[in-house]
Design a protein around this motif. Sequence first.
Motif, PDB file in Angstrom:
ATOM      1  N   THR A 101       1.007  -1.008   0.019  1.00  0.00           N
ATOM      2  CA  THR A 101       0.069   0.036  -0.274  1.00  0.00           C
ATOM      3  C   THR A 101       0.890   1.072   0.097  1.00  0.00           C
ATOM      4  O   THR A 101       1.659   1.323   0.834  1.00  0.00           O
ATOM      5  N   THR A 126       1.049   5.349   0.465  1.00  0.00           N
ATOM      6  CA  THR A 126       0.343   6.291   0.718  1.00  0.00           C
ATOM      7  C   THR A 126       1.107   7.873   0.379  1.00  0.00           C
ATOM      8  O   THR A 126       2.184   7.701   0.363  1.00  0.00           O
ATOM      9  N   ARG A 133      -3.199   9.668   3.202  1.00  0.00           N
ATOM     10  CA  ARG A 133      -4.266   9.028   2.362  1.00  0.00           C
ATOM     11  C   ARG A 133      -3.793   8.110   1.550  1.00  0.00           C
ATOM     12  O   ARG A 133      -2.316   7.919   1.051  1.00  0.00           O
ATOM     13  N   ALA A 134      -4.346   6.867   1.264  1.00  0.00           N
ATOM     14  CA  ALA A 134      -3.734   5.861   0.622  1.00  0.00           C
ATOM     15  C   ALA A 134      -3.845   6.130  -1.013  1.00  0.00           C
ATOM     16  O   ALA A 134      -4.878   6.617  -1.511  1.00  0.00           O
TER      17      ALA A 134
END
Length: 73
Positions: free
Chosen positions: A18, A20, A24-25
Amino acid sequence: MPRPHGFSYALRPDGSVTITHGERAAGTLRGARAERFLAEVEGEDPQLVMARWTGDYKRGNEGTARNHPRNRR
């Protein structure tokens, strides 16, 4: 071109990554794409790699340059 900043990534237990930006992703990579990302981020500037993989590298005067008379066809 200004150097991007504020990106980070986390490797999840299931093998996904993931990315970021701030809090926020910005993207999630799975499988072969996650493996390619991890190999690339080890060899280059991590901030530039993450900006490129999330598509957040186009900043500045792209629209202005596209509309300039010498760039029109």
